[in-house]
Write a protein that holds these residues in place. Structure first.
Motif, PDB file in Angstrom:
ATOM      1  N   ILE A   1       0.856  -1.182   0.000  1.00 56.27           N
ATOM      2  CA  ILE A   1       0.000   0.000   0.000  1.00 56.27           C
ATOM      3  C   ILE A   1       0.891   1.230   0.000  1.00 56.27           C
ATOM      4  O   ILE A   1       1.858   1.309   0.759  1.00 56.27           O
ATOM      5  N   THR A   2       0.591   2.157  -0.873  1.00 54.30           N
ATOM      6  CA  THR A   2       1.426   3.347  -1.024  1.00 54.30           C
ATOM      7  C   THR A   2       0.764   4.551  -0.367  1.00 54.30           C
ATOM      8  O   THR A   2      -0.340   4.452   0.176  1.00 54.30           O
ATOM      9  N   ALA A   3       1.447   5.693  -0.441  1.00 58.69           N
ATOM     10  CA  ALA A   3       0.960   6.894   0.233  1.00 58.69           C
ATOM     11  C   ALA A   3       1.066   8.105  -0.684  1.00 58.69           C
ATOM     12  O   ALA A   3       1.988   8.207  -1.493  1.00 58.69           O
ATOM     13  N   SER A   4       0.100   9.011  -0.529  1.00 60.16           N
ATOM     14  CA  SER A   4       0.147  10.309  -1.210  1.00 60.16           C
ATOM     15  C   SER A   4       0.342  11.382  -0.149  1.00 60.16           C
ATOM     16  O   SER A   4      -0.307  11.339   0.907  1.00 60.16           O
ATOM     17  N   ILE A   5       1.231  12.340  -0.408  1.00 59.88           N
ATOM     18  CA  ILE A   5       1.625  13.312   0.607  1.00 59.88           C
ATOM     19  C   ILE A   5       1.499  14.734   0.058  1.00 59.88           C
ATOM     20  O   ILE A   5       1.886  15.007  -1.080  1.00 59.88           O
ATOM     21  N   GLY A   6       0.936  15.616   0.873  1.00 59.10           N
ATOM     22  CA  GLY A   6       0.872  17.042   0.556  1.00 59.10           C
ATOM     23  C   GLY A   6       1.707  17.820   1.564  1.00 59.10           C
ATOM     24  O   GLY A   6       1.696  17.520   2.756  1.00 59.10           O
ATOM     25  N   ILE A   7       2.448  18.830   1.075  1.00 59.12           N
ATOM     26  CA  ILE A   7       3.401  19.549   1.921  1.00 59.12           C
ATOM     27  C   ILE A   7       3.066  21.036   1.965  1.00 59.12           C
ATOM     28  O   ILE A   7       2.832  21.665   0.924  1.00 59.12           O
ATOM     29  N   THR A   8       3.047  21.591   3.192  1.00 56.11           N
ATOM     30  CA  THR A   8       2.974  23.043   3.370  1.00 56.11           C
ATOM     31  C   THR A   8       4.065  23.462   4.344  1.00 56.11           C
ATOM     32  O   THR A   8       4.525  22.674   5.167  1.00 56.11           O
ATOM     33  N   CYS A   9       4.454  24.736   4.230  1.00 56.69           N
ATOM     34  CA  CYS A   9       5.499  25.277   5.102  1.00 56.69           C
ATOM     35  C   CYS A   9       5.076  26.650   5.591  1.00 56.69           C
ATOM     36  O   CYS A   9       4.586  27.488   4.801  1.00 56.69           O
ATOM     37  N   TYR A  10       5.239  26.877   6.896  1.00 50.40           N
ATOM     38  CA  TYR A  10       4.959  28.202   7.456  1.00 50.40           C
ATOM     39  C   TYR A  10       6.196  29.084   7.275  1.00 50.40           C
ATOM     40  O   TYR A  10       7.319  28.620   7.507  1.00 50.40           O
ATOM     41  N   PRO A  11       6.025  30.334   6.818  1.00 52.35           N
ATOM     42  CA  PRO A  11       4.763  31.053   6.581  1.00 52.35           C
ATOM     43  C   PRO A  11       4.342  31.096   5.112  1.00 52.35           C
ATOM     44  O   PRO A  11       3.340  31.712   4.792  1.00 52.35           O
ATOM     45  N   GLU A  12       5.098  30.420   4.210  1.00 51.14           N
ATOM     46  CA  GLU A  12       4.807  30.548   2.780  1.00 51.14           C
ATOM     47  C   GLU A  12       3.398  30.104   2.409  1.00 51.14           C
ATOM     48  O   GLU A  12       2.746  30.711   1.563  1.00 51.14           O
ATOM     49  N   HIS A  13       2.904  29.029   3.034  1.00 53.13           N
ATOM     50  CA  HIS A  13       1.661  28.399   2.586  1.00 53.13           C
ATOM     51  C   HIS A  13       0.509  28.581   3.567  1.00 53.13           C
ATOM     52  O   HIS A  13      -0.484  27.853   3.500  1.00 53.13           O
ATOM     53  N   GLY A  14       0.635  29.522   4.462  1.00 52.75           N
ATOM     54  CA  GLY A  14      -0.449  29.774   5.400  1.00 52.75           C
ATOM     55  C   GLY A  14       0.087  30.342   6.696  1.00 52.75           C
ATOM     56  O   GLY A  14       1.160  29.940   7.149  1.00 52.75           O
ATOM     57  N   GLU A  15      -0.662  31.272   7.276  1.00 56.21           N
ATOM     58  CA  GLU A  15      -0.210  31.896   8.524  1.00 56.21           C
ATOM     59  C   GLU A  15      -1.060  31.481   9.709  1.00 56.21           C
ATOM     60  O   GLU A  15      -0.915  32.033  10.793  1.00 56.21           O
ATOM     61  N   SER A  16      -1.958  30.525   9.495  1.00 47.83           N
ATOM     62  CA  SER A  16      -2.744  29.972  10.603  1.00 47.83           C
ATOM     63  C   SER A  16      -2.682  28.451  10.529  1.00 47.83           C
ATOM     64  O   SER A  16      -2.393  27.876   9.475  1.00 47.83           O
ATOM     65  N   ILE A  17      -2.981  27.822  11.645  1.00 44.39           N
ATOM     66  CA  ILE A  17      -2.932  26.353  11.701  1.00 44.39           C
ATOM     67  C   ILE A  17      -3.927  25.745  10.732  1.00 44.39           C
ATOM     68  O   ILE A  17      -3.605  24.819   9.981  1.00 44.39           O
ATOM     69  N   ASP A  18      -5.158  26.244  10.758  1.00 41.14           N
ATOM     70  CA  ASP A  18      -6.208  25.679   9.892  1.00 41.14           C
ATOM     71  C   ASP A  18      -5.841  25.803   8.420  1.00 41.14           C
ATOM     72  O   ASP A  18      -6.070  24.876   7.633  1.00 41.14           O
ATOM     73  N   ASN A  19      -5.271  26.935   8.032  1.00 36.91           N
ATOM     74  CA  ASN A  19      -4.891  27.117   6.631  1.00 36.91           C
ATOM     75  C   ASN A  19      -3.756  26.176   6.232  1.00 36.91           C
ATOM     76  O   ASN A  19      -3.754  25.608   5.131  1.00 36.91           O
ATOM     77  N   LEU A  20      -2.790  25.994   7.117  1.00 37.67           N
ATOM     78  CA  LEU A  20      -1.681  25.094   6.810  1.00 37.67           C
ATOM     79  C   LEU A  20      -2.173  23.662   6.628  1.00 37.67           C
ATOM     80  O   LEU A  20      -1.759  22.962   5.698  1.00 37.67           O
ATOM     81  N   LEU A  21      -3.067  23.217   7.520  1.00 35.31           N
ATOM     82  CA  LEU A  21      -3.596  21.854   7.412  1.00 35.31           C
ATOM     83  C   LEU A  21      -4.479  21.704   6.174  1.00 35.31           C
ATOM     84  O   LEU A  21      -4.395  20.703   5.454  1.00 35.31           O
ATOM     85  N   LYS A  22      -5.327  22.694   5.929  1.00 39.04           N
ATOM     86  CA  LYS A  22      -6.220  22.625   4.764  1.00 39.04           C
ATOM     87  C   LYS A  22      -5.418  22.604   3.470  1.00 39.04           C
ATOM     88  O   LYS A  22      -5.710  21.818   2.552  1.00 39.04           O
TER      89      LYS A  22
END
Length: 673
Positions: free
Chosen positions: A357-378
Motif C-alpha cells: 500500500i502506497t501513500a500520497s503526501i501534501g506539503i505546506t510550510c509556514y509562513p509561505e503556505h499559510g499563517e494559521s494552523i487551519d490554513n496550513l492543514l487545509k
C-alpha cells in the motif's frame, strides 16, 4: 498535691520500666518510675497497671519485626484528663527464651500541651495525641530536624519504619525544601511522589509545623489510583488507541506552540498531510481487522523512517500528519516525503499475506503556505489530493491553484447521487485484440462521468468518492445493466458478436445479491451470458476464499466469463488460483511497460503466460503502447492484448465507426472461452 512540672525533673528523667509484651503488664520498674506513675498516672502498683491497647499492639508488631536491641520512640498515653504526655524510647530485650519485653526510658514530659483541631474528624487533640486522631490515614510526627517521633499503624504499614523524614521522599532534597517552606507558613499541601513498601507512589500530603513543640505533623493520602486514572483519560483523549500515536488534539497543541515560537523567532515549520492509496479497498475486501493490522504496521514504518525531530500523528482512518519544527526549508520537508514514499513500496506482512500500500503526501510550510494552523492543514490536504489524483505514491507542494481541486472534490462528492439519478454517466469501450490475427474479439467497458458543468470526469476522480459513500453499488449495477443493453444494441444492429467485460469493485463483489442481480439483468436484456465478462482483482478474490469460490461457481452456472484483472499486483495464492473457476488472466500494465528493457518484467510476464497456459487460462496483456511490446508478447504466446497501440477507449458512436472498419469481413470474431 505536687505540681505537675512542664520540664523534666531528675526523678522523671531517670524513670525506667520494663513492659512484658506477652503478659501485657509492667514486669519491673525503678523507684523513679513508681514515683512518675503515682504522681501522673494514678498508679501505685505498676504490676496492675493497664497498658493502652493501641500502644501494646504497636509494641507487639515491633517485637515481631525487629531484633533484640532495636529501639523505638513512642509516646506513653497520659492520665484520664489527657494533659500529660511522656516521650519515651523503648529498647527490645529478651525476657528468656522467645519471651520479649521492652525496656522503657523517659525522654521528656509535656504538660498542658497546645490543643490542635483535627482537620479530618473535627476533634480537638493535643499535639502528641494528634497521631491517634487518625486511624485510616497515614500520619507521623517528626521533630524540627526531621527525626521521627511518632507514627500511627497506618503510616508504618505503608511506609515501614521511617527514622528520618527525608527517607519518605524519592528526592531527599524535597524534604529539606518542604521544611524550609514550613518556616514561612504553618500548613503546606502538596502532591508528591513518596517511597512506600509497595514502591514509589503519588501522595497528597498535608504538613503542619507546630512551633511551640517544634514538631512537624505529616499526613499522607495515596492518590496513585487517581493519577493512573488521569493518565488513562489523558491517553484516551490525546492518543490514537490503535497505533498509540498522538491524535488531532495533540497535533493542534504542537502546532499552536510551533506557530507562537515561529512568529517570535522568525522560524519555519512544515506540515505533511499523508493519506494511504486504496486503503478503503483493503478494509472492504479483507475486513477491518486486517485493515487495522496494516495501519499499525504503516504507522510503525513511517515513525521509524522520519527524523527524530519530526512528530507523527494519526487523525483517523488512513490519515496521518507529520510536523517538522525548525525546518530549514522546503528541501528538508521534501526529503522527509521522499523517504516515506521510498519505504512505503516495500510489502507489509499482514495475515499471512504480503500487502502493498502506497501513500500520497501534501506539503505546506509556514509562513509561505499559510499563517494559521487551519490554513496550513487545509492546504496540506489540498496538496495531498493533488498528489493522489496525479499519481499514487508521490508528493506535491502546495500552490494556490490546489484550493480549486479541493472545492471540485467536494462538489463531485455532493453531486454524485444526483448524477446517478440523472444518468450523467457514459460507457467508453476499449477493444481487445487477438494477437494471432489482429482481430478485435472483445472490449472493456470503462465508465466516464459527463458532468453538465465540469465536462468529462475520469473514474480516478469519482470512483473513490463512490466507494466512500456506498454509491458504488447503484453505480455498479448501472454499469452492468448498460453494458448488457449495449451488447443487445450491437446484436440488433447486425454487428458480429464480441465479448464485453465489466470491472467489479471490492464492495460490489461483497454484495450478497450480486449473482441474482446479474441474472435478472441478463434475463431483462436477453443477452447471451457468454458475451458478458466480469473482471475481478486478486485482493477481491482473497477476501473470503471459500465464499468467493461459491460466488464464482454461481456466475459460471449463469454462463459468464470470469477474469482476474491486474494479475501480479495483488495477494492471490496459486493454491487458490487452481480452485477459482477463472477463464482469463489480465497481466497488469506495470509489467508490460518495460518489456524488452527490464529482465525482471520479461521473466514475470513469460512465467505468468506459461503458468496460465498450463492451467488452460487465456492471457490478456493490458497497457500495450508500442510495437516492441507486441513482438515480445507474441513470442511468449500471449493470446490477447489491449492498449493505446491499437485503440484508445471510445464512446459508443466512435466505437461503432471502429467496428465498421475492423469487423466487416471477419468470419469468426467470438472470443475464445
Amino acid at each position: 498535691m505536687i505540681e505537675r512540672p512542664n520540664i523534666l525533673s531528675p526523678k522523671i528523667s531517670q524513670s525506667t520500666w520494663v513492659v512484658d509484651i506477652e503478659r501485657a503488664s509492667i514486669s519491673w520498674s525503678n523507684k523513679e518510675a513508681k514515683w512518675l506513675f503515682s504522681h501522673f498516672f494514678n498508679g501505685d502498683d505498676l504490676s496492675l497497671f493497664s497498658i493502652d491497647e493501641r500502644l501494646l499492639l504497636r509494641l507487639q508488631n515491633f517485637a515481631k519485626s525487629q531484633p533484640d536491641g532495636a529501639s523505638l520512640p513512642f509516646i506513653w498515653p497520659g492520665s484520664d484528663t489527657g494533659q500529660e504526655r511522656v516521650n519515651c524510647i523503648g529498647t527490645l530485650i529478651s525476657l528468656g527464651g522467645n519471651h520479649k519485653g521492652v525496656s522503657v526510658k523517659v525522654q521528656s514530659l509535656t504538660v498542658n500541651d497546645t490543643a490542635v483541631v483535627d482537620r479530618v474528624s473535627g476533634m480537638t487533640c493535643s499535639s502528641f495525641d494528634m497521631v491517634q486522631c487518625f486511624n485510616t490515614l497515614p500520619m507521623a510526627v517528626f521533630d524540627g530536624k526531621g527525626v521521627s517521633v511518632e507514627m500511627n499503624d497506618s503510616f508504618s504499614s505503608r511506609f515501614g519504619r521511617v527514622e528520618k523524614i527525608e527517607e519518605l521522599f524519592v528526592v531527599s532534597s524535597a524534604a529539606h525544601s518542604m521544611i524550609d517552606m514550613l518556616s514561612n507558613k504553618s500548613l503546606l499541601t502538596q502532591e508528591i511522589r513518596l517511597s512506600t513498601l509497595r514502591g514509589v507512589r503519588w501522595h497528597q500530603i498535608e504538613v503542619c509545623y507546630q512551633a511551640s513543640s517544634d514538631r512537624v505533623f505529616f499526613l499522607a493520602h495515596d492518590i496513585q489510583e487517581e493519577r493512573d486514572h488521569e493518565i488513562v483519560l489523558y491517553k484516551l483523549n490525546n492518543y490514537d488507541p490503535l497505533t498509540q500515536l498522538p491524535n488531532r488534539n495533540l497535533l493542534y497543541s504542537q502546532l499552536e506552540r510551533a506557530l507562537v515560537n515561529a512568529r517570535k523567532r522568525g522560524l519555519k515549520f512544515g506540515v505533511l498531510s499523508l493519506d494511504l492509496d486504496g486503503f478503503k479497498v483493503v478494509n472492504d475486501t479483507f475486513s477491518h481487522r486486517v485493515g487495522d493490522e496494516l495501519i499499525q504496521q504503516v504507522a510503525e514504518r513511517i515513525k521509524s523512517t522520519i527524523p527524530q525531530s519530526a512528530c507523527l500523528y494519526r487523525l483517523g482512518g488512513d490519515e496521518f500528519v507529520i510536523v517538522q519544527e525548525h525546518a530549514t526549508g522546503m528541501d528538508e520537508l521534501t526529503a522527509i516525503a521522499d523517504t516515506v514514499i521510498k519505504h512505503s513500496i516495500k510489502p507489509y506482512p499482514v495475515s499471512k499475506m504480503e500487502m502493498m500500500i502506497t501513500a500520497s503526501i501534501g506539503i505546506t510550510c509556514y509562513p509561505e503556505h499559510g499563517e494559521s494552523i487551519d490554513n496550513l492543514l487545509k492546504n496540506a490536504d489540498a496538496a495531498m489530493y493533488r498528489a493522489k489524483s496525479i499519481s499514487h505514491n508521490s508528493y506535491c507542494i502546495y500552490d494556490a491553484a490546489m484550493a480549486d481541486t479541493i472545492r471540485a472534490h467536494l462538489t463531485l462528492g455532493g453531486g454524485l447521487r444526483k448524477a446517478i439519478e440523472e444518468e450523467q454517466f457514459e460507457l467508453f469501450y476499449q477493444p481487445k485484440i487477438r494477437l494471432s490475427d489482429k482481430a478485435t474479439v472483445g472490449a472493456e467497458a470503462l465508465i466516464r462521468w459527463m458532468h453538465p458543468e465540469l465536462g468529462m470526469i475520469s473514474p480516478d476522480q469519482f470512483i473513490p468518492l463512490a466507494e466512500e459513500s456506498g454509491l458504488i453499488l447503484p453505480l455498479g449495477e448501472w454499469v452492468i445493466r448498460r453494458a448488457c443493453y449495449q451488447l443487445k444494441e450491437w446484436r440488433e444492429q447486425g454487428y458480429p458478436s464480441i465479448s464485453l467485460s465489466v470491472n467489479l469493485s471490492g464492495r460490489q463483489f461483497m454484495q450478497s445479491d450480486l449473482v441474482e442481480m446479474v441474472s435478472q439483468i441478463l434475463e431483462e436484456t436477453g443477452v447471451d451470458s457468454r458475451y458478458l465478462e466480469l473482471e475481478l482483482t486478486e485482493s477481491m478474490l482473497m477476501a473470503d476464499a471459500q465464499q468467493t469460490i461459491e460466488k464464482l461457481h454461481a456466475f459460471r452456472a449463469l454462463g459468464l466469463t470470469l477474469s482476474i484483472d491486474d494479475f501480479g499486483t495483488g495477494y492471490s495464492s496459486l493454491a487458490y488460483l487452481k480452485k477459482f473457476p477463472i477463464q482469463t488472466l489480465k497481466i497488469d500494465r506495470s509489467f508490460v511497460n518495460d518489456l524488452g528493457f527490464d529482465n525482471d518484467d520479461d521473466a514475470i510476464v513469460k512465467a505468468t503466460i506459461a503458468m496460465a497456459n498450463s492451467l488452460n487460462l487465456k492471457v490478456i496483456a493490458e497497457g500495450v503502447e508500442n510495437h516492441s511490446q507486441v513482438d515480445v508478447l507474441n513470442s511468449y504466446n500471449c493470446e490477447e492484448v489491449q492498449g493505446y497501440f491499437f485503440a484508445r477507449p471510445m464512446n459508443n458512436s466512435d466505437f461503432s465507426v471502429y467496428m465498421d472498419s475492423h469487423l466487416m469481413g471477419q468470419t469468426t470474431l467470438l472470443a475464445v472461452h
